[in-house]
Design a protein around this motif. Structure first.
Motif, short mmCIF file in Angstrom:
data_model
loop_
_atom_site.label_atom_id
_atom_site.label_comp_id
_atom_site.label_asym_id
_atom_site.label_seq_id
_atom_site.Cartn_x
_atom_site.Cartn_y
_atom_site.Cartn_z
N ALA A 35 0.39 -1.42 0.46
CA ALA A 35 0.16 -0.29 -0.03
C ALA A 35 1.14 1.03 0.10
N ARG A 36 1.94 1.56 0.65
CA ARG A 36 2.77 2.72 0.81
C ARG A 36 3.35 2.77 -0.16
N ARG A 37 3.79 1.73 -1.50
CA ARG A 37 4.36 1.50 -2.64
C ARG A 37 3.77 1.72 -3.78
N ARG A 38 2.00 1.87 -3.62
CA ARG A 38 0.65 2.27 -4.62
C ARG A 38 1.00 3.83 -4.17
N TRP A 39 0.96 4.04 -3.18
CA TRP A 39 0.73 5.53 -2.75
C TRP A 39 1.48 6.73 -2.70
N SER A 40 2.97 6.02 -2.96
CA SER A 40 4.30 6.66 -3.03
C SER A 40 4.25 7.29 -4.50
N LEU A 41 3.69 5.94 -5.09
CA LEU A 41 3.76 5.85 -7.09
C LEU A 41 2.70 7.06 -6.62
N VAL A 42 1.15 7.42 -6.43
CA VAL A 42 0.00 8.19 -6.38
C VAL A 42 0.88 9.19 -6.71
N VAL A 43 1.20 9.55 -5.23
CA VAL A 43 1.78 10.57 -4.27
C VAL A 43 2.86 12.03 -5.77
N LEU A 44 3.89 11.04 -5.98
CA LEU A 44 4.79 11.13 -7.48
C LEU A 44 4.98 11.43 -8.83
N VAL A 45 3.03 10.59 -8.62
CA VAL A 45 3.21 10.73 -10.11
C VAL A 45 2.01 11.48 -10.34
#
Length: 82
Positions: free
Chosen positions: A7-17
């Motif tokens: 979940a943290r990996r997915r949210w970090s991708l959403v935040v960065l993109v």
């Protein structure tokens, strides 16, 4: 409630993109509304805003570059034959 590694990996991708480009546009828009301050003030504001976005999101990005701690561990060391 703590987020899982995935979940943290997915949210970090959403935040960065998605989130970070929107934040950049918002910061530039606010600076344009303020007019043209002296270059040193403008530089300090941009540096401050550039660091400020990361503090609330620190827990999402912590440990993302490491291996998944929940993944099953392999018994054999790399280079050993089973």
């Amino acid at each position: 409630m703590a987020l899982s590694y995935k979940a943290r990996r997915r949210w970090s991708l959403v935040v960065l993109v998605i989130g970070l480009p929107l934040y950049i546009v918002a910061c530039v828009t606010v600076m344009n509304w303020l007019g043209r301050p002296p270059i040193l003030v403008e530089l300090l504001v941009y540096i401050g805003l550039g660091v400020l976005w990361a503090f609330p999101l620190k827990m999402i990005f912590r440990g993302i570059g490491q291996a998944d701690p929940d993944a099953p561990k392999e018994d054999a060391e790399p280079g050993e034959e089973a």
